[in-house]
Design an enzyme around this catalytic site. Structure first.
Site, short mmCIF file in Angstrom:
data_model
loop_
_atom_site.label_atom_id
_atom_site.label_comp_id
_atom_site.label_asym_id
_atom_site.label_seq_id
_atom_site.Cartn_x
_atom_site.Cartn_y
_atom_site.Cartn_z
N HIS A 124 0.87 -1.18 0.00
CA HIS A 124 0.00 0.00 0.00
C HIS A 124 0.91 1.24 0.00
CE1 HIS A 124 -2.78 2.95 1.88
NE2 HIS A 124 -3.77 2.15 1.53
N ASP A 200 3.22 -4.35 7.91
CA ASP A 200 1.99 -3.58 7.73
C ASP A 200 0.84 -4.58 7.90
OD1 ASP A 200 -0.26 -2.36 6.85
OD2 ASP A 200 0.54 -1.70 4.93
N GLN A 203 -4.41 -5.04 7.07
CA GLN A 203 -5.45 -5.95 6.55
C GLN A 203 -5.46 -7.28 7.28
OE1 GLN A 203 -7.79 -5.20 4.38
NE2 GLN A 203 -7.00 -3.22 3.73
N LYS A 226 -10.49 -0.62 10.36
CA LYS A 226 -10.67 -1.79 9.50
C LYS A 226 -11.05 -3.02 10.31
CE LYS A 226 -7.34 -0.15 6.12
NZ LYS A 226 -8.03 0.41 4.96
#
Ligand SMILES: Cc1ncc(COP(=O)(O)O)c(C=O)c1O
Length: 411
Positions: A124, A200, A203, A226
């Site tokens: 991302h 990261d 997600q 999220k």
């Protein structure tokens, strides 16, 4: 493992009762942001109605309650990712800020011109641009892990890429392809050459049980919004000793122990990195989100989404065959329930507009991963991303809406 009772779960989310164009809302954009359950809305409402005060300042009852609620949320988040110590959770605005914090503090202190940072093609922008900014400032070198034909990290050249590197920074799960990366071997490979690993996990933490210690990561970044929590808060996890070795990020209140005309001393971690009034209600809401996810069980959520991924892949293949390209692996062990796809000859945005008429929410665009789009050779994809409140009926609604869109653009 017990199957999720999705009907009951859906009832916890007021947004999912909404109707759009007089149709049931089918929300398939959780990779962008998740919906919020009543437990989160109620916790934030209760905080503002009953406990609103600034934290770490007042000694009156309500202020102490606010501080306790805020710090209690930190404890919940710490337990959720298996941190060893609550002080290892630094509250920030979001995953983007967490990565920028590492770039500004640890990296600026430890990297010199010519040092290498290794990233991957599926990152991302949040895990690309801070390093590009640092490269421009310090002259560090950026190296890239490519992808296999099956949309997974191609690790065949990893030893060469890591040679002389100081940091490996990769996503645990792609927001575009749904690819799940096996983090532990990446940590081992980075540590073998004396580099640190930044994950990261924006997600992955919402969808997969997370154990930062089992990962043996050095930095982990994630966002509340999220994972059923509110916007405006996220976290950086790092071991206490590493956080203590880093200079502060932003300066101001909260982050100091003492300030004199000729200088300041810093507070203990994690507050050393939390300058200014924090997102208090948001932390409280996040704590409630984490309790909600924990009560359902992350293994049950993963199991549900794995099944949903298999169902959706088979359904899309059966209904659309070669006319629809899915950019992602079909190996269910290596993917989540996020699907990027394109119809032959139809623009991603056109598809998402037509399916919106059926109240199906999918996203079209580059998904903040433009380098990945270039690797895939496409300007944009349509993305449908599922979460614990989605079921097979939602996948069916997506397929029906896509069929309608395909017909609409047939000429
Ligand atoms: C993989 C990944 N990393 C980082 C981010 C940035 O998250 P935020 O916008 O909450 O900082 C996102 C958000 O889409 C993401 O999917």
């Amino acid at each position: 493992m017990k199957a999720l009772d999705v009907t009951r779960i859906k009832a916890d989310f007021p947004m999912l009762e909404r109707r759009v164009h007089d149709k049931r809302l089918v929300y398939l954009d959780s990779a962008a942001t998740s919906q919020k359950p009543l437990a989160v809305l109620d916790a934030m409402d209760d905080y503002y109605r009953q406990r609103n005060a600034n934290v770490h300042r007042g000694v009156y009852t309500v202020a102490e309650e606010a501080t306790a609620a805020f710090e209690n949320a930190r404890t919940h988040v710490a337990r959720f990712v298996h941190a060893n110590d609550t002080a290892e959770i630094v509250f920030v605005r979001n995953a983007t800020e967490a990565i920028n914090l590492v770039a500004h503090t640890w990296a600026r202190t430890n990297l010199r011109a010519g040092d290498a940072v290794v990233l991957s093609h599926l990152e991302h922008h949040a895990n690309i641009v801070p390093w590009q900014m640092l490269a421009a400032e310090l002259g560090i070198e950026l190296r890239w892990i490519p992808l296999t034909d099956d949309f997974r990290l191609d690790l065949s050249d990893l030893p060469r890429l890591l040679d002389g590197a100081k940091l490996l920074a990769v996503s645990a799960m792609s927001n575009v392809l749904g690819t799940i990366n096996d983090v532990r071997p990446l940590a081992d490979a980075a540590h073998a050459v004396g580099a640190l690993l930044l994950v990261d996990a924006c997600q992955s933490v919402p969808h997969l049980a997370c154990d930062v210690q089992a990962w043996d990561a050095d930095f982990v970044a994630f966002s509340a919004h999220k994972m059923l929590g509110p916007t405006g808060i996220g976290a950086l996890w790092a071991r206490r000793a590493l956080l203590e070795s880093m200079p502060p990020f932003l300066g101001g209140g909260e982050m100091i122990r003492d300030v004199r005309l000729d200088g300041f001393t810093t507070n203990d971690v994690p507050w050393k990195f939390e300058a200014g009034t924090p997102a208090i209600a948001e932390a409280v809401g996040w704590g409630a989100a984490v309790e909600y996810l924990h009560a359902i069980g992350m293994d049950a959520i993963r199991n549900h989404e794995r099944g949903l991924a298999g169902y959706t892949l088979a359904l899309l293949e059966e209904r659309f065959g070669d006319r629809l390209t899915i950019y992602g692996t079909h190996n269910l062990d290596a993917r989540g329930a996020t699907f990027s796809f394109l119809f032959d000859g139809i623009h991603a945005h056109d598809i998402s507009q037509v399916v919106d008429e059926e109240a199906v929410c999918v996203r079209a665009g580059h998904h903040c991963a433009k380098p990945l789009m270039r690797v895939l050779g496409v300007p944009a994809t349509t993305r449908a991303s599922f979460y614990l409140y989605n079921d097979e009926a939602d996948a069916d609604a997506l397929a029906d809406a896509l069929a309608r869109a395909e017909k609409f653009f047939a000429f």
